[in-house]
Design a protein around this motif. Structure first.
Motif, mmCIF file in Angstrom:
data_model
loop_
_atom_site.group_PDB
_atom_site.id
_atom_site.type_symbol
_atom_site.label_atom_id
_atom_site.label_comp_id
_atom_site.label_asym_id
_atom_site.label_seq_id
_atom_site.Cartn_x
_atom_site.Cartn_y
_atom_site.Cartn_z
ATOM 1 N N VAL A 1 0.840 -1.200 0.000
ATOM 2 C CA VAL A 1 0.000 0.000 0.000
ATOM 3 C C VAL A 1 0.874 1.249 0.000
ATOM 4 O O VAL A 1 0.595 2.225 -0.710
ATOM 5 C CB VAL A 1 -0.947 0.003 1.219
ATOM 6 C CG1 VAL A 1 -1.703 1.322 1.316
ATOM 7 C CG2 VAL A 1 -1.920 -1.160 1.146
ATOM 8 N N PHE A 2 1.947 1.211 0.794
ATOM 9 C CA PHE A 2 2.868 2.347 0.855
ATOM 10 C C PHE A 2 3.491 2.617 -0.513
ATOM 11 O O PHE A 2 3.568 3.762 -0.969
ATOM 12 C CB PHE A 2 3.955 2.097 1.892
ATOM 13 C CG PHE A 2 5.185 2.946 1.712
ATOM 14 C CD1 PHE A 2 5.150 4.301 1.988
ATOM 15 C CD2 PHE A 2 6.371 2.389 1.251
ATOM 16 C CE1 PHE A 2 6.277 5.092 1.807
ATOM 17 C CE2 PHE A 2 7.495 3.172 1.073
ATOM 18 C CZ PHE A 2 7.452 4.531 1.349
ATOM 19 N N ASN B 1 2.216 5.858 8.701
ATOM 20 C CA ASN B 1 0.795 5.528 8.661
ATOM 21 C C ASN B 1 0.552 4.040 8.431
ATOM 22 O O ASN B 1 -0.593 3.589 8.456
ATOM 23 C CB ASN B 1 0.093 6.323 7.553
ATOM 24 C CG ASN B 1 0.105 7.812 7.827
ATOM 25 O OD1 ASN B 1 0.039 8.220 8.983
ATOM 26 N ND2 ASN B 1 0.234 8.612 6.787
ATOM 27 N N LYS C 1 2.329 1.876 -3.453
ATOM 28 C CA LYS C 1 1.321 2.341 -4.413
ATOM 29 C C LYS C 1 0.890 3.779 -4.153
ATOM 30 O O LYS C 1 0.601 4.529 -5.085
ATOM 31 C CB LYS C 1 0.098 1.419 -4.358
ATOM 32 C CG LYS C 1 0.345 0.031 -4.926
ATOM 33 C CD LYS C 1 -0.899 -0.841 -4.772
ATOM 34 C CE LYS C 1 -0.639 -2.252 -5.304
ATOM 35 N NZ LYS C 1 -1.821 -3.125 -5.115
ATOM 36 N N THR C 2 0.834 4.169 -2.886
ATOM 37 C CA THR C 2 0.286 5.491 -2.543
ATOM 38 C C THR C 2 1.343 6.532 -2.230
ATOM 39 O O THR C 2 1.105 7.729 -2.390
ATOM 40 C CB THR C 2 -0.650 5.381 -1.327
ATOM 41 O OG1 THR C 2 0.108 4.936 -0.188
ATOM 42 C CG2 THR C 2 -1.780 4.397 -1.605
ATOM 43 N N GLY C 3 2.503 6.086 -1.724
ATOM 44 C CA GLY C 3 3.548 7.029 -1.343
ATOM 45 C C GLY C 3 3.286 7.715 -0.019
ATOM 46 O O GLY C 3 4.034 8.611 0.386
ATOM 47 N N ILE C 4 2.238 7.292 0.679
ATOM 48 C CA ILE C 4 1.932 7.864 1.984
ATOM 49 C C ILE C 4 3.020 7.449 2.978
ATOM 50 O O ILE C 4 3.605 6.378 2.874
ATOM 51 C CB ILE C 4 0.548 7.392 2.467
ATOM 52 C CG1 ILE C 4 -0.535 7.884 1.501
ATOM 53 C CG2 ILE C 4 0.244 7.903 3.863
ATOM 54 C CD1 ILE C 4 -1.922 7.396 1.827
#
Length: 309
Positions: free
Chosen positions: A222-223, A232, A225-228
């Motif tokens: 997820v990290f 988090n 793919k999103t770069g958040i």
């Protein structure tokens, strides 16, 4: 996405899967957290699963105190055969009939409780001249091992189905479960080896705080793919440094005493203190600052200090 390794501090309770080494698990976790410094405490064999504490950053300074703590295991043994590695990955070197009864079993289990001497397996990770014993064993080189004093605090029978035995074991540092099962098999006169092993607990670390590699992979995906921010996703899984030290006695010091303590001054206590290693916290917030050792004459000597820079 360009990823640069970062400084992070904390403890992750990894639920190590079967079939990989502890070091491989460490490298995967280190990669997922993009951490520049990490280490694990208490090696688990590839056959074993369960709690493998991963320490990051400043937490690595205190890993030895977790390594030296008691551990709890659930083990399944196969009866009637002995292998050269004392587990299912080895070669069968002996076969015996299973002739013991329930009383024999309980008597045998009782004989292993308390302080006993154990000779580590030649296929263990114990090091000799810088290399683990299992590397010598795979080359056919025999290394003489000295017996070591260990403590079996609890040895509880979970089930016995003719040629399978399941046990729960609470033991001291330095205990080799494979060797314990092998010794028990010889005591029963039928031989035995480990077919499943799970570490349930290290010190007072919570079983329900463990996280699997698969869960970490999904979070990291997820990290990517999103770069958040990683905070988090995976950083929230880290436990405080002193969470791995809750089995040690704690003493809280006022700030003015801590200042003297950090300057290397000996701190004397009038009240009786537990001898050995203790946790030191500071002030009303009980802020963890490090590990000290209580001498026989009741002085507190700084042993390992947390760097808060």
């Amino acid at each position: 996405m360009s990823l640069s390794y970062r400084k992070i501090t904390g403890v992750l309770l990894l639920d190590k899967p079967k079939g990989i080494s502890s070091n491989y698990a460490l490298q995967e976790v280190k990669r997922i957290f993009i951490a520049n410094k990490a280490g694990y405490t208490g090696t688990l064999d590839p056959l074993a699963t369960g709690m493998l504490p991963i320490c990051f950053g400043e937490a690595t300074k205190f890993a030895q105190y977790l390594t030296n703590a008691n551990k709890r295991y659930l083990v399944v043994a196969k009866l009637g055969k002995r292998t050269n590695t004392s587990d299912a990955y080895g070669v069968v070197v002996k076969e015996c009939p299973i002739n013991f009864n329930q009383k024999n079993l309980y008597d045998a289990l009782e004989s292993f409780k308390g302080n006993i001497l154990q000779v580590p397996s030649i296929f263990s990770a114990l090091k000799y001249k810088g290399s683990p014993l299992y590397k010598y064993a795979h080359k056919g080189i025999f290394i003489e091992r000295k017996s070591r004093l260990i403590t079996i605090h609890e040895l509880r029978l979970i089930r016995w189905n003719y040629d399978e035995l399941e046990l729960e074991i609470n033991c001291s540092k330095g205990t080799y479960i494979r060797t314990l099962v092998d010794d028990l098999g010889e005591k029963l006169g039928c031989s035995a080896y480990v077919i499943a092993l799970r570490r349930l607990q290290v010190a007072n670390c919570c079983y329900n705080k463990m996280i699997t590699l698969d869960q970490l992979y999904r979070l990291f995906s997820v990290f990517i793919k999103t770069g958040i921010s990683l905070k988090n996703f995976v950083d929230q899984l880290l436990l405080p440094i002193d969470s791995q030290l809750s089995h040690l006695p704690m003493i809280n010091l006022p700030s003015f005493t801590v200042t003297k303590f950090k300057q290397g001054q000996l701190i004397f206590f009038d009240e009786l203190l537990p001898k050995g290693f203790i946790r030191i916290t500071e002030g009303k917030l009980y802020k963890f600052i490090g590990i000290a050792k209580v001498t026989n004459d009741n002085y507190i000597v700084l042993h390992r200090l947390l760097n808060n820079d």
